[in-house]
Design a protein around this motif. Structure first.
Motif, PDB file in Angstrom:
ATOM      1  N   LYS A 129      47.210   1.885 -11.990  1.00  0.00           N
ATOM      2  CA  LYS A 129      46.797   0.900 -11.550  1.00  0.00           C
ATOM      3  C   LYS A 129      45.989  -0.086 -13.243  1.00  0.00           C
ATOM      4  O   LYS A 129      46.628  -1.388 -13.304  1.00  0.00           O
ATOM      5  CB  LYS A 129      45.011   1.363 -10.793  1.00  0.00           C
ATOM      6  N   GLU A 163      46.910  15.744  -3.124  1.00  0.00           N
ATOM      7  CA  GLU A 163      46.887  15.320  -5.179  1.00  0.00           C
ATOM      8  C   GLU A 163      46.185  16.370  -5.526  1.00  0.00           C
ATOM      9  O   GLU A 163      45.997  16.644  -6.444  1.00  0.00           O
ATOM     10  CB  GLU A 163      45.703  14.225  -5.171  1.00  0.00           C
ATOM     11  N   LYS A 217      50.937  14.853  -4.368  1.00  0.00           N
ATOM     12  CA  LYS A 217      51.430  13.962  -5.259  1.00  0.00           C
ATOM     13  C   LYS A 217      50.456  15.000  -6.803  1.00  0.00           C
ATOM     14  O   LYS A 217      49.485  15.143  -6.653  1.00  0.00           O
ATOM     15  CB  LYS A 217      50.498  12.449  -5.457  1.00  0.00           C
ATOM     16  N   THR A 238      45.083  12.488   1.512  1.00  0.00           N
ATOM     17  CA  THR A 238      44.936  10.996   2.357  1.00  0.00           C
ATOM     18  C   THR A 238      45.597  11.179   3.789  1.00  0.00           C
ATOM     19  O   THR A 238      46.765  11.803   3.295  1.00  0.00           O
ATOM     20  CB  THR A 238      45.290  10.026   1.622  1.00  0.00           C
ATOM     21  N   TYR A 260      47.001  10.331   7.332  1.00  0.00           N
ATOM     22  CA  TYR A 260      47.946   8.995   8.266  1.00  0.00           C
ATOM     23  C   TYR A 260      48.001   9.385   9.161  1.00  0.00           C
ATOM     24  O   TYR A 260      48.904  10.150   9.553  1.00  0.00           O
ATOM     25  CB  TYR A 260      48.798   8.567   6.859  1.00  0.00           C
ATOM     26  N   GLY A 312      45.000   4.721   8.358  1.00  0.00           N
ATOM     27  CA  GLY A 312      44.831   5.551   6.864  1.00  0.00           C
ATOM     28  C   GLY A 312      43.760   6.141   6.229  1.00  0.00           C
ATOM     29  O   GLY A 312      42.016   5.455   6.935  1.00  0.00           O
ATOM     30  N   ARG A 371      41.435   8.422   3.350  1.00  0.00           N
ATOM     31  CA  ARG A 371      40.960   9.286   1.877  1.00  0.00           C
ATOM     32  C   ARG A 371      39.646   9.987   2.401  1.00  0.00           C
ATOM     33  O   ARG A 371      38.424   9.122   2.223  1.00  0.00           O
ATOM     34  CB  ARG A 371      40.923   7.985   0.960  1.00  0.00           C
ATOM     35  N   VAL A 392      41.769   3.649   4.516  1.00  0.00           N
ATOM     36  CA  VAL A 392      42.684   3.306   3.293  1.00  0.00           C
ATOM     37  C   VAL A 392      43.853   3.205   4.238  1.00  0.00           C
ATOM     38  O   VAL A 392      44.453   2.795   4.765  1.00  0.00           O
ATOM     39  CB  VAL A 392      43.039   4.136   2.395  1.00  0.00           C
ATOM     40  N   ARG A 393      44.561   1.295   3.655  1.00  0.00           N
ATOM     41  CA  ARG A 393      45.733   1.302   3.899  1.00  0.00           C
ATOM     42  C   ARG A 393      46.959   2.087   2.982  1.00  0.00           C
ATOM     43  O   ARG A 393      47.094   1.162   2.024  1.00  0.00           O
ATOM     44  CB  ARG A 393      45.567  -0.196   3.904  1.00  0.00           C
ATOM     45  N   ILE A 394      48.098   2.145   3.955  1.00  0.00           N
ATOM     46  CA  ILE A 394      48.563   2.736   3.006  1.00  0.00           C
ATOM     47  C   ILE A 394      50.304   2.574   3.436  1.00  0.00           C
ATOM     48  O   ILE A 394      50.475   2.271   4.470  1.00  0.00           O
ATOM     49  CB  ILE A 394      48.857   3.908   2.593  1.00  0.00           C
ATOM     50  N   ASP A 395      51.349   2.270   2.716  1.00  0.00           N
ATOM     51  CA  ASP A 395      52.545   2.038   3.181  1.00  0.00           C
ATOM     52  C   ASP A 395      53.027   3.291   4.294  1.00  0.00           C
ATOM     53  O   ASP A 395      52.873   4.383   4.003  1.00  0.00           O
ATOM     54  CB  ASP A 395      53.741   1.857   2.328  1.00  0.00           C
ATOM     55  N   GLU A 396      53.619   3.462   4.964  1.00  0.00           N
ATOM     56  CA  GLU A 396      53.921   4.254   6.455  1.00  0.00           C
ATOM     57  C   GLU A 396      55.084   5.368   4.621  1.00  0.00           C
ATOM     58  O   GLU A 396      56.296   4.804   5.258  1.00  0.00           O
ATOM     59  CB  GLU A 396      54.521   3.771   7.267  1.00  0.00           C
TER      60      GLU A 396
END
Lengths: 174, 174
Positions: A172, B48, B73, B81, B83, B90, B92, B129-133
């Motif tokens: 970030k 993670e 990751k 996270t 979704y 989503g 976390r 949280v907002r994440i890209d699908e």
């Protein structure tokens, strides 16, 4: 279809040909080795794809993502290599795709029934292999990220201005 | 300890604090979302770390390595996270390590009992949280390696002298 197979389907979430293929490959490999499921890291599996069948492998062999005895090599091949730490024996199994009768794939149920009943030697190419023993999983110390305050495995810490930072925080800041 | 928890231990191969931590994190995330297990790819999990707890996540949430809805990751953090593709929500969850009473880690059984009984808010930090699908898993066509004759996913084929070759064969030829 026995209870274990049904429980394996429940774990995967649904029945499919890929799961049946993984089941046959894993059973063949386990039968060649001790036949025992891995409670801890007695067995290691190296899988050359991440398709449905690997859920069968996890369920049947006990080589699971969370135990660290499932090693993924992204080769896109229907190949698993299983290694027994106790006996030091390894076995490589490959699904022989060309054995599938033409047209059978169009009938999902028939295809699964066939996959579960055809003899091993018609669909599985199996050979004993020598491999270097994979490292067992290790428990690492933790540090605290100076930015988000969350814990991070020491080996994953990045240093920014002399402070320990987790990878997401470090990214970030870039 | 209910039947599901016992079955989850059987899947992992043994009971341990890490599994209990993953169980609590996953349950908290699922409760926040629909509460439903993922039969197919309805849910996606981004983990993670690859420690024991991820086996709890696989077992309880149905986000499994073989279904392609488990994304790893390698950040070394006790963070998942989850979704939901249907609701586009989503969540976390992070395990709050510092909540563990001093000395408790030395008694494995007591530590597990504590992990399974302490209220969510004392050990789980949770936020929407907002994440890209994430892209769903795709089924790829296959080719045949010109050297070993085994099937390979088309996107993993390398070309040597105009012929399709799998990665292990290509690496042997280098």
């Amino acid at each position: 279809m026995d209870g274990t197979y049904k429980d394996m389907i429940a774990f995967h979430g649904h029945s499919c040909p890929g799961l049946a293929i993984g089941y046959r490959m894993t059973k063949a490999a386990l039968d060649f080795l001790s036949g025992l499921r891995s409670k801890d890291e007695e067995l290691v599996a190296i899988v050359e794809n991440n398709a449905c069948g690997v859920d069968a492998l996890q369920y049947i062999s006990g080589c699971t993502f969370g135990k660290g005895n499932l090693i993924f090599k992204d080769y896109g091949k229907q190949v698993y290599t299983l290694y027994d730490r106790k006996t030091k024996r390894g076995v490589r199994v490959c699904f022989m795709n060309r054995a599938v009768p033409q047209g059978l794939r169009n009938d999902r149920k028939k295809f699964i029934d066939w996959l579960l009943s055809v003899p091993d030697e018609e669909i599985i190419s199996l050979k004993e292999v020598r491999i270097d023993e994979p490292e067992p999983a290790r428990i690492m110390k933790s540090a605290e990220c100076a930015f988000c305050g969350e814990r991070v495995m020491e080996t994953r810490v990045r240093e920014i201005n002399g402070k320990p930072v987790c990878i997401p925080c470090a990214e970030k800041m870039q």
